[in-house]
Design a protein around this motif. Structure first.
Motif, PDB file in Angstrom:
ATOM      1  N   ARG A  98       1.459 -54.095  -3.040  1.00  0.00           N
ATOM      2  CA  ARG A  98       1.949 -53.695  -1.720  1.00  0.00           C
ATOM      3  C   ARG A  98       1.413 -54.651  -0.659  1.00  0.00           C
ATOM      4  O   ARG A  98       0.246 -55.059  -0.699  1.00  0.00           O
ATOM      5  CB  ARG A  98       1.504 -52.277  -1.394  1.00  0.00           C
ATOM      6  N   ILE A  99       2.278 -55.004   0.292  1.00  0.00           N
ATOM      7  CA  ILE A  99       1.882 -55.852   1.407  1.00  0.00           C
ATOM      8  C   ILE A  99       2.846 -55.581   2.563  1.00  0.00           C
ATOM      9  O   ILE A  99       3.968 -55.111   2.348  1.00  0.00           O
ATOM     10  CB  ILE A  99       1.917 -57.355   1.008  1.00  0.00           C
ATOM     11  N   ASN A 100       2.418 -55.850   3.771  1.00  0.00           N
ATOM     12  CA  ASN A 100       3.267 -55.695   4.956  1.00  0.00           C
ATOM     13  C   ASN A 100       3.679 -57.069   5.473  1.00  0.00           C
ATOM     14  O   ASN A 100       2.821 -57.931   5.699  1.00  0.00           O
ATOM     15  CB  ASN A 100       2.534 -54.924   6.058  1.00  0.00           C
ATOM     16  N   THR A 112       6.793 -54.495   7.817  1.00  0.00           N
ATOM     17  CA  THR A 112       7.571 -53.701   6.868  1.00  0.00           C
ATOM     18  C   THR A 112       6.895 -53.725   5.507  1.00  0.00           C
ATOM     19  O   THR A 112       6.442 -54.779   5.042  1.00  0.00           O
ATOM     20  CB  THR A 112       9.002 -54.252   6.763  1.00  0.00           C
ATOM     21  N   GLY A 113       6.803 -52.592   4.853  1.00  0.00           N
ATOM     22  CA  GLY A 113       6.156 -52.510   3.557  1.00  0.00           C
ATOM     23  C   GLY A 113       6.979 -53.169   2.459  1.00  0.00           C
ATOM     24  O   GLY A 113       8.159 -52.883   2.295  1.00  0.00           O
ATOM     25  N   ILE A 114       6.338 -54.073   1.718  1.00  0.00           N
ATOM     26  CA  ILE A 114       6.966 -54.760   0.590  1.00  0.00           C
ATOM     27  C   ILE A 114       6.264 -54.308  -0.685  1.00  0.00           C
ATOM     28  O   ILE A 114       5.033 -54.421  -0.785  1.00  0.00           O
ATOM     29  CB  ILE A 114       6.870 -56.300   0.723  1.00  0.00           C
ATOM     30  N   LEU A 115       7.032 -53.800  -1.650  1.00  0.00           N
ATOM     31  CA  LEU A 115       6.480 -53.347  -2.918  1.00  0.00           C
ATOM     32  C   LEU A 115       6.876 -54.311  -4.024  1.00  0.00           C
ATOM     33  O   LEU A 115       8.048 -54.684  -4.143  1.00  0.00           O
ATOM     34  CB  LEU A 115       6.985 -51.948  -3.268  1.00  0.00           C
ATOM     35  N   GLY A 116       5.904 -54.718  -4.829  1.00  0.00           N
ATOM     36  CA  GLY A 116       6.167 -55.520  -6.017  1.00  0.00           C
ATOM     37  C   GLY A 116       6.070 -54.644  -7.251  1.00  0.00           C
ATOM     38  O   GLY A 116       5.004 -54.070  -7.518  1.00  0.00           O
ATOM     39  N   VAL A 117       7.163 -54.515  -7.995  1.00  0.00           N
ATOM     40  CA  VAL A 117       7.199 -53.609  -9.134  1.00  0.00           C
ATOM     41  C   VAL A 117       7.807 -54.319 -10.339  1.00  0.00           C
ATOM     42  O   VAL A 117       8.466 -55.354 -10.210  1.00  0.00           O
ATOM     43  CB  VAL A 117       8.016 -52.343  -8.810  1.00  0.00           C
ATOM     44  N   ARG A 118       7.598 -53.740 -11.497  1.00  0.00           N
ATOM     45  CA  ARG A 118       8.225 -54.220 -12.726  1.00  0.00           C
ATOM     46  C   ARG A 118       9.520 -53.450 -12.994  1.00  0.00           C
ATOM     47  O   ARG A 118       9.782 -52.430 -12.370  1.00  0.00           O
ATOM     48  CB  ARG A 118       7.268 -54.068 -13.912  1.00  0.00           C
TER      49      ARG A 118
END
Length: 401
Positions: A98-100, A112-118
């Motif tokens: 997670r990063i903004n 804005t929240g950025i989610l890194g997922v598989r």
């Protein structure tokens, strides 16, 4: 020919008592109409809430690092893979980054929240798409610059325009929008989801630690025992006390399942109870009208007896009249109710979904069963006074004004 004449006699009897026939039919029609509307609206509310809060009843875990005065622990991607390799209680395990960052299209959305997922993240969170598709293994392997928008982000950037197939800019990098999430009760509505492999390449300094570990339980696994195994394993790997709940926080979503399931059961039970009350009111209305109709026709029935009508003929006449009125009125009420539900779905469906309701629907078998109950109740209510009228002497019936 005999059956044809018989039905002509039935319809002639109904037409000669138009007011009573209309009131008898209206009671059945109104009961069926309200029953269909109530079941449709109740099912829409119930299905909408189940869909909105399904993630709370899903067999999912999220593992977070906590804080303790003696120190903190850090969760990493390597620790996630170690957990997946050594514990067999999970069906899927993946890190969540997670990063903004600022997002542009064409207006600017800062922080804005950025989610890194598989791939498979949507299965753990039980997410559904309003449009587009989810990530594939190919997107992960090729680090494709693709993204999925939460519904709030999509609305803020595109309003009512289509988002899939367009490009947005995240911290200077162009992303191709491949999907838009439907509204959920979770925190993904105001996030942008990207492949974790691309997240690692774009934000290398933000992948040394992860936001949390997302897990989904394997079938037939006990959530409480699985949580205990996870805590014990991580305590041994990270060298901390397994009983320290502040240092490692495990959000066991399945623990909250019972409260939501109880809410849904109570809601469904209340809908069925109210529907049953309307059905009973329809039965009572039909019964009362049949009692009044048979009593008012005592002289007519006596004349039929004098002219040679058998007891079975008179009872059959009352039964057929009741079946015809109740059946036609019930089908009419059913048709009107279905028509109104379909109109509401067509014109107000999108608005209802935004407010947590699904499309109105009903169980056709249940409604047909209710119609059968109403028809049978009308028959029973007619048989009792009809039999009583048969025991009255024709002379007494004709003299009784």
């Amino acid at each position: 020919m005999f059956v044809y004449q018989w039905f002509l006699e039935v319809f002639d009897g109904l037409s000669s008592h138009k007011v009573k026939t209309i009131f008898r039919g209206f009671g059945v029609m109104w009961a069926m109409f309200i029953l269909v509307l109530l079941q449709g609206a109740g099912a829409g509310l119930y299905n909408g809430m189940v869909k909105k809060f399904y993630s709370h009843s899903n067999r999912a875990f999220s593992i977070h690092s906590g804080y303790h005065p003696t120190g903190t622990i850090h969760l990493t991607e390597a620790l996630t893979d170690d957990l997946a390799s050594n514990l067999t209680v999970f069906e899927q395990v993946m890190p969540l980054f997670r990063i903004n960052r600022s997002v542009t299209y064409p207006k600017l959305l800062p922080k804005t929240g950025i989610l890194g997922v598989r791939a498979g993240y949507e299965k753990i969170k039980h997410l559904t798409l309003a449009e587009g598709r989810f990530f594939s293994e190919r997107d992960m392997a090729q680090r494709s610059p693709v993204c999925i928008l939460g519904l709030k982000i999509k609305t803020a950037l595109f309003d009512t325009k289509a988002a899939v197939g367009t490009y947005i800019t995240v911290d200077g990098t162009a992303f191709y929008v491949v999907g838009v999430l439907e509204a959920t009760a979770g925190v993904d509505d105001d996030k942008i989801v990207i492949p974790s492999s691309l997240f690692s390449a774009l934000f290398p300094h933000s992948v040394q630690t992860i936001d949390c570990i997302m897990c989904s339980l394997a079938p037939k696994q006990n959530p409480l025992k699985a949580e205990e195994k996870v805590r014990t394993h991580l305590a041994r790997r990270l060298n901390f006390d397994a009983q320290d709940k502040q240092l490692l926080y495990i959000h066991n979503i399945s623990k909250r399942a019972s409260s939501f399931q109880l809410l849904f059961v109570v809601m469904q039970s209340f809908i069925w109870f109210v529907s049953f009350c309307f059905l009973v009111s329809g039965v009572v209305s039909v019964g009362n009208m049949m009692l009044v109709v048979v009593k008012d026709r005592t002289q007519e029935l006596a004349i039929r007896r004098v002219l040679g009508a058998k007891s079975s003929d008179i009872i059959s006449l009352i039964l057929v009249e009741s079946i015809v009125i109740n059946l036609i009125s019930g089908i009419l009420g059913l048709g009107i109710g279905i028509g109104i539900l379909q109109s509401i779905n067509a014109y107000l469906g999108p608005v209802m979904q935004k407010h947590g309701m699904a499309y109105f629907e009903f169980e056709f078998s249940m409604v047909v069963s209710a119609l059968v109950v109403l028809v049978l109740s009308g028959c029973l209510a007619g048989i009792i006074p009809a039999k009583r009228a048969l025991y009255i002497k024709p002379v007494d019936a004709l003299n009784n004004e």
